[in-house]
Design a protein around this motif. Structure first.
Motif, PDB file in Angstrom:
ATOM      1  N   THR A  12       0.676  -1.302  -0.032  1.00  0.00           N
ATOM      2  CA  THR A  12       0.146   0.167   0.024  1.00  0.00           C
ATOM      3  C   THR A  12       0.740   1.345  -0.048  1.00  0.00           C
ATOM      4  N   LYS A  13       2.037   0.910  -0.242  1.00  0.00           N
ATOM      5  CA  LYS A  13       3.051   2.290  -0.228  1.00  0.00           C
ATOM      6  C   LYS A  13       2.750   2.972  -1.308  1.00  0.00           C
ATOM      7  N   LYS A  14       2.998   4.440  -1.168  1.00  0.00           N
ATOM      8  CA  LYS A  14       2.978   5.528  -2.191  1.00  0.00           C
ATOM      9  C   LYS A  14       4.281   6.171  -2.470  1.00  0.00           C
ATOM     10  N   ILE A  15       4.456   6.808  -3.577  1.00  0.00           N
ATOM     11  CA  ILE A  15       5.601   7.555  -3.783  1.00  0.00           C
ATOM     12  C   ILE A  15       5.727   8.997  -2.635  1.00  0.00           C
ATOM     13  N   THR A  16       4.541   9.101  -2.131  1.00  0.00           N
ATOM     14  CA  THR A  16       4.615  10.251  -1.144  1.00  0.00           C
ATOM     15  C   THR A  16       5.273   9.595   0.123  1.00  0.00           C
ATOM     16  N   ASP A  17       5.244   8.305   0.333  1.00  0.00           N
ATOM     17  CA  ASP A  17       5.829   7.624   1.406  1.00  0.00           C
ATOM     18  C   ASP A  17       7.328   7.648   1.503  1.00  0.00           C
ATOM     19  N   VAL A  18       7.847   8.006   0.374  1.00  0.00           N
ATOM     20  CA  VAL A  18       9.398   8.042   0.572  1.00  0.00           C
ATOM     21  C   VAL A  18       9.812   9.532   1.047  1.00  0.00           C
ATOM     22  N   ASP A  19      10.765   9.424   1.687  1.00  0.00           N
ATOM     23  CA  ASP A  19      11.137  10.679   2.520  1.00  0.00           C
ATOM     24  C   ASP A  19      11.641  11.805   1.210  1.00  0.00           C
ATOM     25  N   VAL A  20      11.428  12.904   1.750  1.00  0.00           N
ATOM     26  CA  VAL A  20      11.715  14.060   0.786  1.00  0.00           C
ATOM     27  C   VAL A  20      13.169  14.095   0.401  1.00  0.00           C
ATOM     28  N   ASP A  21      14.099  13.655   1.515  1.00  0.00           N
ATOM     29  CA  ASP A  21      15.830  13.707   1.007  1.00  0.00           C
ATOM     30  C   ASP A  21      15.938  12.466   0.150  1.00  0.00           C
ATOM     31  N   SER A  22      15.395  11.652  -0.011  1.00  0.00           N
ATOM     32  CA  SER A  22      15.786  10.403  -1.116  1.00  0.00           C
ATOM     33  C   SER A  22      15.076  11.054  -2.423  1.00  0.00           C
ATOM     34  N   LEU A  23      13.974  11.445  -2.306  1.00  0.00           N
ATOM     35  CA  LEU A  23      13.246  12.062  -3.564  1.00  0.00           C
ATOM     36  C   LEU A  23      14.195  13.038  -4.348  1.00  0.00           C
ATOM     37  N   ALA A  24      14.656  14.075  -3.389  1.00  0.00           N
ATOM     38  CA  ALA A  24      15.232  15.071  -3.683  1.00  0.00           C
ATOM     39  C   ALA A  24      16.636  14.631  -4.198  1.00  0.00           C
ATOM     40  N   HIS A  25      17.295  13.724  -3.651  1.00  0.00           N
ATOM     41  CA  HIS A  25      18.666  13.186  -4.360  1.00  0.00           C
ATOM     42  C   HIS A  25      17.945  12.725  -5.657  1.00  0.00           C
ATOM     43  N   CYS A  26      17.349  11.996  -6.009  1.00  0.00           N
ATOM     44  CA  CYS A  26      16.803  11.728  -7.359  1.00  0.00           C
ATOM     45  C   CYS A  26      16.403  12.978  -8.023  1.00  0.00           C
ATOM     46  N   ALA A  27      15.849  13.905  -7.786  1.00  0.00           N
ATOM     47  CA  ALA A  27      15.363  14.716  -8.429  1.00  0.00           C
ATOM     48  C   ALA A  27      16.393  15.771  -8.918  1.00  0.00           C
ATOM     49  N   GLY A  28      17.707  15.722  -8.162  1.00  0.00           N
ATOM     50  CA  GLY A  28      18.849  16.468  -8.534  1.00  0.00           C
ATOM     51  C   GLY A  28      19.512  15.953  -9.881  1.00  0.00           C
ATOM     52  N   TYR A  29      18.993  14.992 -10.423  1.00  0.00           N
ATOM     53  CA  TYR A  29      19.814  14.640 -11.881  1.00  0.00           C
ATOM     54  C   TYR A  29      18.608  15.093 -12.823  1.00  0.00           C
ATOM     55  N   LEU A  30      17.535  15.755 -12.426  1.00  0.00           N
ATOM     56  CA  LEU A  30      16.805  16.405 -13.454  1.00  0.00           C
ATOM     57  C   LEU A  30      17.250  17.718 -14.106  1.00  0.00           C
ATOM     58  N   ASN A  31      16.748  17.916 -15.194  1.00  0.00           N
ATOM     59  CA  ASN A  31      16.935  19.307 -15.672  1.00  0.00           C
ATOM     60  C   ASN A  31      16.017  20.438 -15.419  1.00  0.00           C
ATOM     61  N   LEU A  32      16.321  21.611 -15.565  1.00  0.00           N
ATOM     62  CA  LEU A  32      15.347  22.865 -15.072  1.00  0.00           C
ATOM     63  C   LEU A  32      13.991  22.710 -15.600  1.00  0.00           C
ATOM     64  N   GLN A  33      13.680  22.093 -16.914  1.00  0.00           N
ATOM     65  CA  GLN A  33      12.264  21.840 -17.261  1.00  0.00           C
ATOM     66  C   GLN A  33      11.915  20.651 -16.539  1.00  0.00           C
ATOM     67  N   ASP A  34      12.485  19.623 -16.418  1.00  0.00           N
ATOM     68  CA  ASP A  34      11.804  18.756 -15.564  1.00  0.00           C
ATOM     69  C   ASP A  34      11.535  18.941 -14.191  1.00  0.00           C
TER      70      ASP A  34
END
Length: 495
Positions: A12-34
């Motif tokens: 029943t886990k959702k992506i919002t259950d992942v902590d912000v720091d982990s998601l931020a680490h992944c998002a750090g590889y995105l470009n400005l538009q993404d």
């Protein structure tokens, strides 16, 4: 497909259950538009996208800039504020490089990534900025045309079969037209195709390619009063079989061509006598006079034309008129500039029009002018000597220049405030220079042109790593007393 085992507990886990720091680490590889897309998807992802760790990684500019900005702003706000300031050229220490050419008027200048392309008379010049600055010879002059070049366009190679085996997907091709009755396609510094068919000088090329996504067909207009369609998928180096169709109907030379925004088979043309015609190029006949699906006229000599969605904005004489391509009705006089205008640009996303006249530049709000029969500008700036013939407009800035003024001015798009003034020639040649002979802008970069008795000058400026802001003052030319040659020699200066 195998059915789920009902005895096995379902996650029943959702992506919002992942902590912000982990998601931020992944998002750090995105470009400005993404990152922007992530931020507008939901409040949780907005919080992730605004994480300081992401923006610290993106903040690769001088450290003192971040330390100063962070005293009053968060890291993301500091990054965006600096990025906006750089886009608006609000600095006095860009990287500057001068390139000298023959002493002839410049007809056209364009920037293709880090390359500069220009025309002088019948000659095409091509410069690879990175190669030139590293000391490698990368300055190419070509004289394949034997008469004056009348138009120059850059088009993406996507969607065509030209050089398909060798060209990467993001490669652009240069297309030029000339008074020698030909159209030439250039790639990798040399002419690859030559199209012949007009019975006179070729005066204009379409601003986009016709067809599906990526486009395959180029349109040209000539002094012979015809519009011709050329396939960019034709075989043969000499362009055999390239001519798809000839459109007849204009009585005078064709001066402007634009592709409709809402339907890529629609072509809008205007002739020297200001007659506007709309053609549906999807018809199949080779000699087409019946594919004209609409006609009207505008007052005054044509200056420039831009299509957006189902509208075409025509600058002619002293006014900019909006025409609905579905009905061919004039729905709006968007701007009136007395006695006449010399240049015109539009930013549909902000409903703004900018016009250049004799010595001044005006900004117009399309929405406001829909409510009145006598449009009024929302801002005016008298900042030039003589006609303003060169005009660039993007979401951050407006850049203006003219042949009687040695400076180009930079204005904020939203406030119309002047942010900088850049000289086109060397200071010792200011009295003998032609003034601004052309300009091209690409993000943080700008190329200006001037020419005098001895040589022509292309001045390249890159603001990407600038660090010294323009000091605001009452002087219209904020950087008039800055000697750009010193930065060309040293590569910059400390604040």
């Amino acid at each position: 497909m195998a059915e789920a085992d009902p005895s096995r507990p379902q996650s029943t886990k959702k992506i919002t259950d992942v902590d912000v720091d982990s998601l931020a680490h992944c998002a750090g590889y995105l470009n400005l538009q993404d990152l922007s897309n992530l931020a507008i998807s939901c409040k949780y992802f907005k919080r992730v996208a605004y994480s300081d760790s992401i923006w610290l990684r993106l903040f690769s500019w001088p450290e003192q800039t971040l330390s100063c900005s962070s005293q009053t702003l968060e890291v993301r706000e500091a990054y965006m504020a600096r990025r906006t300031a750089l886009q608006q050229f609000k600095f006095v220490d860009p990287f500057v490089a001068d390139f000298y050419t023959v002493s002839q008027p410049y007809s056209h200048i364009a920037m293709d990534k880090n390359d500069v392309v220009y025309s002088q008379g019948s000659m095409i010049g091509m410069m690879k900025i990175d190669s030139c600055l590293s000391g490698r010879q990368s300055f190419i002059m070509r004289s394949d045309h034997n008469a004056r070049i009348t138009c120059m366009r850059l088009f993406s190679l996507d969607g065509t079969s030209l050089f398909k085996s060798d060209a990467p997907g993001n490669e652009n091709i240069l297309v030029t037209s000339s008074c020698d009755h030909t159209i030439r396609l250039w790639w990798k510094g040399s002419c690859q195709r030559c199209f012949r068919g007009h019975n006179g000088p070729v005066s204009i090329l379409s601003d986009k390619l016709l067809g599906e996504v990526g486009g395959k067909v180029l349109a040209s207009g000539g002094e012979d009063a015809t519009v011709r369609l050329w396939s960019l998928n034709s075989n043969g180096k000499r362009g055999q079989q390239a001519l798809k169709a000839t459109l007849y109907g204009h009585e005078k030379p064709v001066k402007l061509i634009s592709v409709a925004g809402h339907k890529t088979s629609l072509l809008v043309t205007i002739s020297k006598n200001s007659k506007v015609r709309v053609w549906d190029t999807a018809t199949s006949s080779a000699v087409r006079s019946s594919c004209c699906v609409g006609m009207t006229s505008v007052p005054g000599a044509p200056v420039k034309m831009k299509c957006h969605e189902s509208m075409v904005y025509v600058a002619a004489g002293s006014s900019v008129i909006a025409i609905d391509l579905r009905t061919m009705q004039k729905v709006l006089t968007a701007a009136v500039y007395r006695p006449n205008l010399y240049s015109f640009e539009i930013m549909p996303s902000k409903s703004l029009i900018c016009t250049g006249g004799n010595g001044s530049v005006m900004l117009w709000d399309i929405r406001r002018n829909q409510e009145t029969l006598t449009p009024e500008p929302i801002a005016e700036l008298e900042s030039h000597t003589g006609p303003v013939t060169f005009l660039h407009m993007d979401q951050y800035k407006i850049v203006t220049g003219g042949p009687e003024d040695s400076y180009v001015n930079v204005l904020e798009t939203d406030t119309f405030a002047q942010t900088n003034s850049l000289i086109c020639c060397s200071t010792e040649e200011a009295s003998t220079s032609s003034g601004c002979a052309g300009l091209a802008v690409n993000g943080y970069q700008i190329v200006t042109a001037s020419y005098g008795e001895e040589h022509g000058l292309l001045r390249f400026r890159d603001f990407a790593n600038a660090a010294c802001p323009v000091v605001e003052s009452g002087d219209d030319h904020a950087s008039k007393f800055w000697d750009p040659q010193s930065y060309s020699d040293s590569g910059g200066s400390d604040c």
